[in-house]
Design a protein around this motif. Structure first.
Motif, PDB file in Angstrom:
ATOM      1  N   ALA A 109       5.939   5.076 -11.485  1.00 23.06           N
ATOM      2  CA  ALA A 109       5.416   4.700 -10.129  1.00 23.06           C
ATOM      3  C   ALA A 109       4.296   3.994  -9.879  1.00 23.06           C
ATOM      4  O   ALA A 109       3.970   3.154  -9.070  1.00 23.06           O
ATOM      5  N   VAL A 110       3.145   4.387 -10.873  1.00 23.57           N
ATOM      6  CA  VAL A 110       1.958   3.895 -10.461  1.00 23.57           C
ATOM      7  C   VAL A 110       1.822   2.233 -11.166  1.00 23.57           C
ATOM      8  O   VAL A 110       1.348   1.477 -10.457  1.00 23.57           O
ATOM      9  N   MET A 111       2.718   1.856 -12.042  1.00 26.48           N
ATOM     10  CA  MET A 111       2.812   0.658 -12.579  1.00 26.48           C
ATOM     11  C   MET A 111       3.554  -0.191 -11.540  1.00 26.48           C
ATOM     12  O   MET A 111       2.888  -1.507 -11.043  1.00 26.48           O
ATOM     13  N   GLY A 161       6.640   4.069  -6.018  1.00 26.76           N
ATOM     14  CA  GLY A 161       6.088   3.019  -6.214  1.00 26.76           C
ATOM     15  C   GLY A 161       5.822   1.855  -5.086  1.00 26.76           C
ATOM     16  O   GLY A 161       4.899   1.288  -4.964  1.00 26.76           O
ATOM     17  N   LEU A 162       6.984   1.824  -4.359  1.00 24.11           N
ATOM     18  CA  LEU A 162       6.863   0.943  -3.236  1.00 24.11           C
ATOM     19  C   LEU A 162       6.390   1.431  -1.990  1.00 24.11           C
ATOM     20  O   LEU A 162       6.028   0.775  -1.155  1.00 24.11           O
ATOM     21  N   LEU A 163       5.919   2.813  -1.882  1.00 21.28           N
ATOM     22  CA  LEU A 163       5.145   3.412  -0.796  1.00 21.28           C
ATOM     23  C   LEU A 163       3.533   3.712  -1.011  1.00 21.28           C
ATOM     24  O   LEU A 163       2.883   3.783  -0.407  1.00 21.28           O
ATOM     25  N   GLY A 164       3.337   3.480  -2.385  1.00 22.88           N
ATOM     26  CA  GLY A 164       1.959   3.987  -2.926  1.00 22.88           C
ATOM     27  C   GLY A 164       1.020   2.758  -2.857  1.00 22.88           C
ATOM     28  O   GLY A 164      -0.324   2.862  -3.356  1.00 22.88           O
ATOM     29  N   TRP A 165       1.455   1.422  -2.626  1.00 20.56           N
ATOM     30  CA  TRP A 165       0.488   0.288  -2.715  1.00 20.56           C
ATOM     31  C   TRP A 165      -0.675   0.089  -2.008  1.00 20.56           C
ATOM     32  O   TRP A 165      -1.691  -0.579  -2.410  1.00 20.56           O
TER      33      TRP A 165
END
Length: 289
Positions: free
Chosen positions: A95-97, A156-160
């Protein structure tokens, strides 16, 4: 300054490592996380039992045969605990990547070009940040379905947005320094200036943010799995192993069912946060001496 004195000068990388090694909690956290990663990678070697195999003993206390006892179905708790570390590491790192790459690109483009591009991208960021994150994740998971890959992609798609704002601030500062202006005068392309000259000098806060993000992603996955919206049984997850703790009987008389995964979540999150603290101190240019 003599030739030998020049040869003894420390590079920036060595200075960062030296400062990081002075942070005892960060070093301890790094050793612990390395151990967890090795456990996740070599899980079949550490335990020869199948995490899905059902034994004849149900909710059995710890013994020589089952080091951490068995769960209510009869599966070995220690084996499931070991294999569950794979899930946490995959969610945290995966997710972080994903959101670090997305946030870095959006923040870099927004900060460098400015104008209407910056306005549009930052308003989009504000929209994403205006929703309660856990509520939004629960809604998306309920639509797409709860499984490991979906959890990784959703986080991943919501944490940027937080990464995008951080990178934008760094780029806004760096694009006015002399070496960037020199690159523009020399006619270097915009992608080259942005990705080869500006972003490498903005990596310190990105690395620190990503480190803390791993801990946050692990907590979110455990929370979703505990609520039944994350990794689904029979796949082992520290979160869904804690689901048994909802029973008062388990809480009071069968601590081996919930205490090990709970302790692992706490230790892993603490270890990652210690690493983040150490990275933040080591990469702080004001403290580089």
């Amino acid at each position: 300054m003599s030739y030998f004195e020049i040869g003894k000068e420390e590079t920036p990388f060595k200075l960062v490592v030296k400062r990081f090694m002075k942070h005892r909690l960060a070093v301890a956290g790094s050793i612990f996380m390395l151990l967890i990663i090795l456990i996740a990678v070599f899980a079949p070697v550490i335990t020869t039992k199948d995490p899905y195999h059902v034994f004849d003993e149900f909710s059995a206390p710890p013994s020589a045969e089952h080091w951490l006892g068995t769960d209510q179905v009869g599966r070995d708790v220690f084996t499931r605990l070991v294999y569950a570390s794979r899930v946490s590491m995959m969610v945290g790192l995966g997710a972080v990547m994903i959101y670090t790459v997305i946030g870095t690109i959006i923040g870099a483009v927004s900060g460098y070009f400015g104008g209407w591009i910056d306005t549009c991208l930052m308003r989009l960021t504000d929209v994403f940040m205006s929703f309660p994150s856990l509520m939004l994740i629960l809604v998306v998971v309920s639509i797409l379905g709860p499984n490991l890959l979906n959890i990784i992609w959703i986080l991943g798609l919501l944490g940027w947005p937080s990464v995008a704002r951080l990178v934008r601030g760094s780029v806004l500062t760096l694009k006015h320094v002399d070496f960037v202006k020199s690159g523009i005068v020399l006619g270097l392309s915009t992608p080259r200036i942005l990705f080869q000259h500006i972003l490498p000098n903005a990596m310190a806060p990105i690395i620190v943010q990503a480190t803390f993000g791993i801990a946050a992603a692990i907590i979110v996955e455990a929370s979703l799995s505990f609520l039944g919206m994350g990794v689904q049984p029979p796949t082992a997850s520290w979160g869904n192993m804690l689901t048994d703790a909802q029973s008062l009987t388990v809480l009071t008389s069968q601590p081996w069912l919930w205490l090990p995964p709970g302790v692992m979540i706490v230790l892993v999150v603490l270890g990652i946060n210690f690493i983040g603290d150490g990275m933040r101190d080591a990469l702080d240019p004001k403290s580089m001496k």
